[in-house]
Motif scaffolding. Structure first.
Motif, PDB file in Angstrom:
ATOM      1  N   LYS A  13       0.824  -1.210   0.000  1.00 45.00           N
ATOM      2  CA  LYS A  13       0.000   0.000   0.000  1.00 45.00           C
ATOM      3  C   LYS A  13       0.853   1.253   0.000  1.00 45.00           C
ATOM      4  O   LYS A  13       2.044   1.243   0.314  1.00 45.00           O
ATOM      5  CB  LYS A  13      -0.953   0.001   1.209  1.00 45.00           C
ATOM      6  CG  LYS A  13      -0.271  -0.080   2.574  1.00 45.00           C
ATOM      7  CD  LYS A  13       0.017   1.286   3.184  1.00 45.00           C
ATOM      8  CE  LYS A  13       0.534   1.242   4.600  1.00 45.00           C
ATOM      9  NZ  LYS A  13       1.769   0.511   4.846  1.00 45.00           N
ATOM     10  N   ILE A  14       0.220   2.357  -0.410  1.00 47.20           N
ATOM     11  CA  ILE A  14       0.822   3.690  -0.347  1.00 47.20           C
ATOM     12  C   ILE A  14      -0.045   4.500   0.605  1.00 47.20           C
ATOM     13  O   ILE A  14      -1.240   4.674   0.376  1.00 47.20           O
ATOM     14  CB  ILE A  14       0.858   4.365  -1.728  1.00 47.20           C
ATOM     15  CG1 ILE A  14       1.643   3.505  -2.729  1.00 47.20           C
ATOM     16  CG2 ILE A  14       1.493   5.751  -1.623  1.00 47.20           C
ATOM     17  CD1 ILE A  14       1.513   3.979  -4.171  1.00 47.20           C
ATOM     18  N   LEU A  15       0.560   4.958   1.695  1.00 47.50           N
ATOM     19  CA  LEU A  15      -0.164   5.736   2.693  1.00 47.50           C
ATOM     20  C   LEU A  15       0.446   7.122   2.771  1.00 47.50           C
ATOM     21  O   LEU A  15       1.650   7.277   2.917  1.00 47.50           O
ATOM     22  CB  LEU A  15      -0.073   5.056   4.067  1.00 47.50           C
ATOM     23  CG  LEU A  15      -0.644   5.837   5.254  1.00 47.50           C
ATOM     24  CD1 LEU A  15      -2.156   6.009   5.123  1.00 47.50           C
ATOM     25  CD2 LEU A  15      -0.282   5.159   6.571  1.00 47.50           C
ATOM     26  N   GLY A  16      -0.401   8.130   2.665  1.00 46.93           N
ATOM     27  CA  GLY A  16       0.050   9.505   2.794  1.00 46.93           C
ATOM     28  C   GLY A  16      -0.556  10.167   4.015  1.00 46.93           C
ATOM     29  O   GLY A  16      -1.731   9.946   4.322  1.00 46.93           O
ATOM     30  N   LYS A  46       0.606   7.032  -8.632  1.00 49.83           N
ATOM     31  CA  LYS A  46      -0.278   6.887  -7.470  1.00 49.83           C
ATOM     32  C   LYS A  46       0.215   7.753  -6.309  1.00 49.83           C
ATOM     33  O   LYS A  46      -0.598   8.288  -5.541  1.00 49.83           O
ATOM     34  CB  LYS A  46      -0.356   5.420  -7.058  1.00 49.83           C
ATOM     35  CG  LYS A  46      -1.058   4.550  -8.088  1.00 49.83           C
ATOM     36  CD  LYS A  46      -1.208   3.117  -7.615  1.00 49.83           C
ATOM     37  CE  LYS A  46      -1.982   2.297  -8.636  1.00 49.83           C
ATOM     38  NZ  LYS A  46      -2.202   0.905  -8.199  1.00 49.83           N
ATOM     39  N   VAL A  47       1.536   7.886  -6.176  1.00 51.89           N
ATOM     40  CA  VAL A  47       2.086   8.779  -5.150  1.00 51.89           C
ATOM     41  C   VAL A  47       1.647  10.215  -5.431  1.00 51.89           C
ATOM     42  O   VAL A  47       1.229  10.946  -4.520  1.00 51.89           O
ATOM     43  CB  VAL A  47       3.620   8.682  -5.108  1.00 51.89           C
ATOM     44  CG1 VAL A  47       4.202   9.739  -4.174  1.00 51.89           C
ATOM     45  CG2 VAL A  47       4.058   7.292  -4.666  1.00 51.89           C
ATOM     46  N   ILE A  48       1.718  10.618  -6.677  1.00 54.00           N
ATOM     47  CA  ILE A  48       1.294  11.975  -7.059  1.00 54.00           C
ATOM     48  C   ILE A  48      -0.192  12.175  -6.765  1.00 54.00           C
ATOM     49  O   ILE A  48      -0.614  13.238  -6.291  1.00 54.00           O
ATOM     50  CB  ILE A  48       1.605  12.236  -8.546  1.00 54.00           C
ATOM     51  CG1 ILE A  48       3.126  12.267  -8.757  1.00 54.00           C
ATOM     52  CG2 ILE A  48       0.973  13.541  -9.016  1.00 54.00           C
ATOM     53  CD1 ILE A  48       3.550  12.272 -10.217  1.00 54.00           C
ATOM     54  N   TYR A  49      -0.994  11.145  -7.015  1.00 56.04           N
ATOM     55  CA  TYR A  49      -2.432  11.207  -6.702  1.00 56.04           C
ATOM     56  C   TYR A  49      -2.635  11.464  -5.212  1.00 56.04           C
ATOM     57  O   TYR A  49      -3.451  12.313  -4.815  1.00 56.04           O
ATOM     58  CB  TYR A  49      -3.099   9.892  -7.116  1.00 56.04           C
ATOM     59  CG  TYR A  49      -4.505   9.729  -6.592  1.00 56.04           C
ATOM     60  CD1 TYR A  49      -5.581  10.344  -7.239  1.00 56.04           C
ATOM     61  CD2 TYR A  49      -4.764   8.961  -5.455  1.00 56.04           C
ATOM     62  CE1 TYR A  49      -6.885  10.203  -6.755  1.00 56.04           C
ATOM     63  CE2 TYR A  49      -6.055   8.809  -4.966  1.00 56.04           C
ATOM     64  CZ  TYR A  49      -7.105   9.427  -5.625  1.00 56.04           C
ATOM     65  OH  TYR A  49      -8.382   9.282  -5.139  1.00 56.04           O
ATOM     66  N   PHE A  94      12.089  12.704 -10.124  1.00 57.06           N
ATOM     67  CA  PHE A  94      10.809  12.497 -10.816  1.00 57.06           C
ATOM     68  C   PHE A  94       9.687  13.264 -10.121  1.00 57.06           C
ATOM     69  O   PHE A  94       8.918  13.998 -10.774  1.00 57.06           O
ATOM     70  CB  PHE A  94      10.478  11.001 -10.855  1.00 57.06           C
ATOM     71  CG  PHE A  94       9.218  10.669 -11.606  1.00 57.06           C
ATOM     72  CD1 PHE A  94       9.261  10.362 -12.958  1.00 57.06           C
ATOM     73  CD2 PHE A  94       7.983  10.656 -10.958  1.00 57.06           C
ATOM     74  CE1 PHE A  94       8.097  10.054 -13.654  1.00 57.06           C
ATOM     75  CE2 PHE A  94       6.819  10.343 -11.639  1.00 57.06           C
ATOM     76  CZ  PHE A  94       6.873  10.042 -13.000  1.00 57.06           C
ATOM     77  N   LEU A  95       9.588  13.109  -8.806  1.00 54.88           N
ATOM     78  CA  LEU A  95       8.476  13.729  -8.086  1.00 54.88           C
ATOM     79  C   LEU A  95       8.642  15.245  -7.970  1.00 54.88           C
ATOM     80  O   LEU A  95       7.647  15.981  -8.003  1.00 54.88           O
ATOM     81  CB  LEU A  95       8.331  13.103  -6.706  1.00 54.88           C
ATOM     82  CG  LEU A  95       7.850  11.645  -6.697  1.00 54.88           C
ATOM     83  CD1 LEU A  95       7.820  11.099  -5.271  1.00 54.88           C
ATOM     84  CD2 LEU A  95       6.461  11.524  -7.328  1.00 54.88           C
TER      85      LEU A  95
END
Length: 317
Positions: A13-16, A46-49, A94-95
């Motif tokens: 998962k990606i958690l922000g 998805k990180v950018i989202y 990139f980010l």
């Protein structure tokens, strides 16, 4: 008041999480990382989202905690056993290009240790070890209040110490790593190996014979009803105890903090873990170390990543 976003970029998962200067959590967003065949651009999309969803207009910097081998100065992921697409990927560049924010990247366990040091159970502890159990096993060493990095930022890779050179293949390519015995996917594989040739499995009957439905959560949940689950987890507990004993014999920490997605399930077998640990650890070190489960639960790495961003902004020290 300035705000910071921290991202826990893991294999599952990606958690922000967004925090303020007081290190208070203001908001969070979560999304699945996706298929292991996803490209690095898809994962970072998805990180950018997540960043877009959390951006309040007050955000100054972004911190990213990634499971893998990280150049924290350049923001390059040399490799991530649990995110195959991340091979020599410059996440920072990139980010920064896509979001316009300053981005700081570090190993996920080191970010988790930062969270424990600033807002977790180790605010007043100078020597501790943070270990995260999940898709993989990561750890970070804190000595005299500072994270120990080593020459290549790889100090503390307890998940890749060898417990059995003839053991199962690890996601890193070696055999018999700690991670190959006690990560979430590894526990499932150990169960499935034990299941072969067996005609008596409560768990297999529970999922109507569909092995694809067997997961680590079910193995833990049904351990008192399913003999194979019980035996598998007894074996896993022994390996965890041995892995922890190696760390304690080497480092003599005051506290070991257990975090990650498997932390809660591991409580069910912790008595067995400690039995193995005490059998294999020097008595003085074993007696003095204290085990704690992270009070930050699954948010620790994301919070620590946000703290990383804040500290790099000359925020809280």
């Amino acid at each position: 008041m300035e705000e910071y976003i921290g991202i826990d970029l893991g294999g599952t998962k990606i958690l922000g999480i967004r925090i303020n200067e007081k290190l208070e959590v203001l908001d969070k967003e979560r999304i699945l990382t996706g298929d292991s065949a996803s490209s690095s651009e898809e994962v970072l999309g998805k990180v950018i989202y997540i960043i877009d969803r959390l951006n309040s207009g007050k955000v100054k910097n972004i911190g990213i905690g990634v499971a893998g081998f990280i150049d924290n100065n350049l923001g390059i992921v040399h490799g991530s056993p649990n995110i195959p697409a991340f091979k020599e990927v410059n996440i920072k560049a990139f980010l920064q290009d896509k979001t316009g924010f300053s981005v700081y990247v570090d190993n996920d366990a080191k970010c988790g240790a930062l969270a424990e040091l600033f807002v977790g159970s180790c605010k007043n502890i100078k020597d501790f070890l943070f270990i995260t159990f999940g898709t993989g096993i990561g750890s970070a060493i804190v000595s005299n209040g500072k994270i120990v990095r080593g020459k290549d930022n790889l100090a503390g890779e307890i998940g890749h110490i060898t417990l059995d050179p003839n053991g199962p293949i690890c996601s890193c390519g070696k055999r018999g790593c700690f991670e190959a015995f006690a990560s979430g996917p590894s526990i499932r594989e150990l169960y499935l190996d034990s299941l072969k040739g067996s005609s008596n499995s409560f768990l297999l009957n529970y999922v109507n014979g569909d092995v694809n439905l067997i997961n680590t959560s079910l193995i833990f949940a049904l351990k008192d009803k399913d003999e194979i689950s019980k035996n598998t987890l007894t074996f896993v507990a022994d390996k965890i105890g041995i892995g922890l004993s190696i760390a304690v014999n080497l480092l003599n920490p005051e506290v070991i903090v257990i975090g990650g997605g498997l932390a809660e399930p591991l409580k069910a077998i912790w008595d067995d873990v400690e039995s193995s640990f005490f059998r294999n650890t020097l008595k003085i070190s074993a007696k003095s170390v204290k085990f704690e489960f992270s009070s930050l639960e699954n948010d620790g790495v994301a919070i620590g990543s946000a703290i990383l961003a804040a500290r790099m902004s000359e925020g809280p020290k």
